[in-house]
Design a protein around this motif. Sequence first.
Motif, PDB file in Angstrom:
ATOM      1  N   ARG A 157      14.661  48.554  78.459  1.00 12.54           N
ATOM      2  CA  ARG A 157      15.174  49.691  79.202  1.00 12.54           C
ATOM      3  C   ARG A 157      16.533  50.072  78.620  1.00 12.54           C
ATOM      4  NH1 ARG A 157      16.116  47.592  84.504  1.00 12.54           N
ATOM      5  NH2 ARG A 157      18.244  47.212  83.829  1.00 12.54           N
ATOM      6  N   ASP A 158      16.676  51.330  78.212  1.00 11.39           N
ATOM      7  CA  ASP A 158      17.902  51.886  77.644  1.00 11.39           C
ATOM      8  C   ASP A 158      18.223  51.367  76.244  1.00 11.39           C
ATOM      9  OD1 ASP A 158      18.159  53.199  80.061  1.00 11.39           O
ATOM     10  OD2 ASP A 158      19.667  51.821  80.866  1.00 11.39           O
ATOM     11  N   VAL A 159      17.266  50.727  75.577  1.00 11.79           N
ATOM     12  CA  VAL A 159      17.509  50.205  74.225  1.00 11.79           C
ATOM     13  C   VAL A 159      16.313  50.505  73.329  1.00 11.79           C
ATOM     14  CG1 VAL A 159      18.095  48.197  72.804  1.00 11.79           C
ATOM     15  CG2 VAL A 159      18.843  48.282  75.196  1.00 11.79           C
ATOM     16  N   LYS A 160      16.605  50.994  72.124  1.00  9.73           N
ATOM     17  CA  LYS A 160      15.611  51.078  71.052  1.00  9.73           C
ATOM     18  C   LYS A 160      16.295  50.634  69.774  1.00  9.73           C
ATOM     19  CE  LYS A 160      11.638  53.901  71.943  1.00  9.73           C
ATOM     20  NZ  LYS A 160      10.670  52.829  71.740  1.00  9.73           N
ATOM     21  N   ALA A 161      15.590  49.835  68.962  1.00  4.60           N
ATOM     22  CA  ALA A 161      16.241  49.270  67.786  1.00  4.60           C
ATOM     23  C   ALA A 161      15.255  49.105  66.642  1.00  4.60           C
ATOM     24  CB  ALA A 161      16.860  47.915  68.138  1.00  4.60           C
ATOM     25  N   LEU A 162      15.783  49.152  65.427  1.00  6.89           N
ATOM     26  CA  LEU A 162      15.037  48.872  64.204  1.00  6.89           C
ATOM     27  C   LEU A 162      15.956  48.115  63.251  1.00  6.89           C
ATOM     28  CD1 LEU A 162      13.295  52.331  63.615  1.00  6.89           C
ATOM     29  CD2 LEU A 162      12.098  50.166  64.008  1.00  6.89           C
ATOM     30  N   ALA A 163      15.418  47.098  62.584  1.00  4.16           N
ATOM     31  CA  ALA A 163      16.209  46.352  61.605  1.00  4.16           C
ATOM     32  C   ALA A 163      15.260  45.755  60.571  1.00  4.16           C
ATOM     33  CB  ALA A 163      17.017  45.250  62.288  1.00  4.16           C
ATOM     34  N   GLY A 164      15.573  45.959  59.300  1.00  5.74           N
ATOM     35  CA  GLY A 164      14.714  45.415  58.258  1.00  5.74           C
ATOM     36  C   GLY A 164      15.076  45.964  56.903  1.00  5.74           C
ATOM     37  N   TYR A 165      14.047  46.194  56.053  1.00  8.61           N
ATOM     38  CA  TYR A 165      14.295  46.508  54.644  1.00  8.61           C
ATOM     39  C   TYR A 165      13.399  47.637  54.146  1.00  8.61           C
ATOM     40  CZ  TYR A 165      15.980  41.639  54.790  1.00  8.61           C
ATOM     41  OH  TYR A 165      16.604  40.469  55.115  1.00  8.61           O
ATOM     42  N   TRP A 166      13.957  48.406  53.216  1.00  6.14           N
ATOM     43  CA  TRP A 166      13.173  49.281  52.365  1.00  6.14           C
ATOM     44  C   TRP A 166      13.236  48.720  50.944  1.00  6.14           C
ATOM     45  CZ3 TRP A 166       9.687  53.001  51.983  1.00  6.14           C
ATOM     46  CH2 TRP A 166       9.549  53.652  50.757  1.00  6.14           C
ATOM     47  N   GLN A 167      12.085  48.678  50.257  1.00 11.23           N
ATOM     48  CA  GLN A 167      12.060  48.255  48.863  1.00 11.23           C
ATOM     49  C   GLN A 167      11.608  49.416  47.999  1.00 11.23           C
ATOM     50  OE1 GLN A 167      10.220  44.529  47.899  1.00 11.23           O
ATOM     51  NE2 GLN A 167       9.927  45.072  45.753  1.00 11.23           N
ATOM     52  N   ALA A 168      12.476  49.827  47.082  1.00 17.18           N
ATOM     53  CA  ALA A 168      12.154  50.929  46.178  1.00 17.18           C
ATOM     54  C   ALA A 168      11.163  50.458  45.113  1.00 17.18           C
ATOM     55  CB  ALA A 168      13.429  51.448  45.519  1.00 17.18           C
ATOM     56  N   ALA A 169      10.542  51.415  44.432  1.00 16.94           N
ATOM     57  CA  ALA A 169       9.554  51.083  43.410  1.00 16.94           C
ATOM     58  C   ALA A 169      10.170  50.276  42.269  1.00 16.94           C
ATOM     59  CB  ALA A 169       8.907  52.356  42.872  1.00 16.94           C
ATOM     60  N   ASP A 170      11.466  50.450  42.037  1.00 15.75           N
ATOM     61  CA  ASP A 170      12.115  49.702  40.958  1.00 15.75           C
ATOM     62  C   ASP A 170      12.605  48.326  41.402  1.00 15.75           C
ATOM     63  OD1 ASP A 170      14.295  50.296  42.537  1.00 15.75           O
ATOM     64  OD2 ASP A 170      15.275  51.618  41.081  1.00 15.75           O
ATOM     65  N   ILE A 184      20.497  50.837  66.030  1.00 15.31           N
ATOM     66  CA  ILE A 184      20.284  50.429  67.425  1.00 15.31           C
ATOM     67  C   ILE A 184      20.805  51.506  68.366  1.00 15.31           C
ATOM     68  CG2 ILE A 184      20.827  48.722  69.201  1.00 15.31           C
ATOM     69  CD1 ILE A 184      21.057  46.628  67.006  1.00 15.31           C
ATOM     70  N   VAL A 185      19.944  51.892  69.301  1.00 18.55           N
ATOM     71  CA  VAL A 185      20.289  52.888  70.313  1.00 18.55           C
ATOM     72  C   VAL A 185      20.505  52.180  71.643  1.00 18.55           C
ATOM     73  CG1 VAL A 185      19.498  54.915  71.573  1.00 18.55           C
ATOM     74  CG2 VAL A 185      18.890  54.632  69.144  1.00 18.55           C
ATOM     75  N   ASN A 186      21.643  52.405  72.265  1.00 23.25           N
ATOM     76  CA  ASN A 186      21.906  51.972  73.638  1.00 23.25           C
ATOM     77  C   ASN A 186      22.241  53.219  74.438  1.00 23.25           C
ATOM     78  OD1 ASN A 186      23.497  48.637  73.509  1.00 23.25           O
ATOM     79  ND2 ASN A 186      21.558  49.373  72.723  1.00 23.25           N
ATOM     80  N   SER A 187      21.287  53.674  75.246  1.00 24.83           N
ATOM     81  CA  SER A 187      21.475  54.929  75.975  1.00 24.83           C
ATOM     82  C   SER A 187      20.395  55.058  77.029  1.00 24.83           C
ATOM     83  CB  SER A 187      21.385  56.114  75.003  1.00 24.83           C
ATOM     84  OG  SER A 187      21.249  57.335  75.703  1.00 24.83           O
ATOM     85  N   PRO A 188      20.708  55.672  78.165  1.00 21.72           N
ATOM     86  CA  PRO A 188      19.652  55.973  79.139  1.00 21.72           C
ATOM     87  C   PRO A 188      18.557  56.866  78.561  1.00 21.72           C
ATOM     88  CG  PRO A 188      21.816  56.221  80.133  1.00 21.72           C
ATOM     89  CD  PRO A 188      22.045  56.046  78.660  1.00 21.72           C
ATOM     90  N   ARG A 189      18.845  57.526  77.437  1.00 24.05           N
ATOM     91  CA  ARG A 189      17.849  58.393  76.801  1.00 24.05           C
ATOM     92  C   ARG A 189      17.021  57.660  75.752  1.00 24.05           C
ATOM     93  NH1 ARG A 189      19.491  63.445  74.074  1.00 24.05           N
ATOM     94  NH2 ARG A 189      21.026  62.157  72.976  1.00 24.05           N
TER      95      ARG A 189
END
Length: 468
Positions: free
Chosen positions: A411-424, A433-438
């Motif tokens: 409730r009131d939190v959405k989050a993402l954490a990790g990696y992008w790996q480029a082709a090279d 990380i979002v902390n908000s009633p929205r």
Amino acid sequence: MKMTRQLTLLAALAVYAAPELALALDLHGFKPDEIAVWAAAVEGGQPLAAHRADAAVNPASTMKLLTGWAALNRLGPDYRWKTALLSAAPLRGDALSGDLYWLGGGDPRFDNGNLLSLLYNLRLRGVRQLDGKLLLDKRAFSRLASADDFDGDAGKAFVVGPDTHLTNLKVAWLTFFNDGHGARVALDPPLPGVNLQVDVKSGGDEACPDVRRFVAIRNDGRHVSVTGSVPAACDGARAYVNVLEHDEFAGQDFAALWHALGGSGPLTVAQGRAPDNARELAVWQSQPLAVALADINKYSNNTMARTLFLTLGKEAGGGDTAAAAERALREQLAQRRIDDANLLELENGSGLSRRERVSVRLLGEVLLDAARGPYAGEFLASLPIASEDGTLKKRFADLGPRLRMKTGTLRDVKALAGYWQAADGRRLAIVAIVNSPRAAEMGKALDAVVGDLVQAFDPAAARSGANR
């Protein structure tokens, strides 16, 4: 349009407060104080972006990354949990003439298949009759970490607490049948402490993507009622229910499976510590920690993550398991020279917490250390793959499997954490990380922020994702 430009400008000013940073963030409708963002290349250099990077925010389930990283480094990816049956009683014929002790190790993946293997080994030893009590030896965890303020979710599987004798994640399965002998439902395992009431009829020819579309399941932990219809396509379908308390569930599950193997007893179930002269009669060794970590991160399993956190404490020692777990985690941060000043609260290590607070910079530095460390492969393999599996199965189809991220939702939190790996081969660590009633309504905006970071780091990202 004017407001959007103002918010983008504010974000840019926040980023440019550190002069080495070059990326001005588009906040995609977030107010500047609703989101915290940090991103940096694994291969080195200054952060690509840092917006409110040192603010203390609730990370939700991205906290599992911190616990998993600490566990890999302290315990190693091949760490295994041990579950044992012990007794000091003599074996007379096929009867154990005394109490049997079940020494729980806090195995987060211990399920009915594992319990059956343990009991089968006891039967192979020649034991059929248990003349004494089954005593649960719970010494592994002296104290369990809390998960306060989730009373409204009581009974839901995601709030099941950790336990030394966690079995099958403390859920029983409802198996539905419609095979020409009428619609019916069976409880697996058949727990005597659970009253199952069924009022179902045969359904039509509908497809059955989820049997819960056709039935209503009510469950208070001891009484489970099922009403509705069971289409023919639902024959063999299953749904789980969280029932009983840990000790009751473990004891009744043990007895049900023991009887299925032709055993008899035990007389009763209670807690008790095995005497020093007790001998091992049967042992189960779990699969490696790396396997458990994949379950924890890909499917965001709170119960397993909390159990792993306590395992850190058990192995660190010191009496208070939960306090020892926090100490062990902070020691890992210190050893890697990661400042823990912004880890303000650590309730249970899973993110199932209203109180846990951490900064995106700290989580980002953990991601960098994990990617550069000896267990990078195991850590990366535990993360959901965009558009393919786990909690990212239906997200980021435009970027595809080069993106691996742990999700977090409260409730009131959405989050993402990790990696992008480029082709090279270059990699970008990302935390947003979002902390908000929205928060609940801003999921697409959060994904867009992450997408922008990927594109800024790797302009060919969208084409790479589309081409896999």
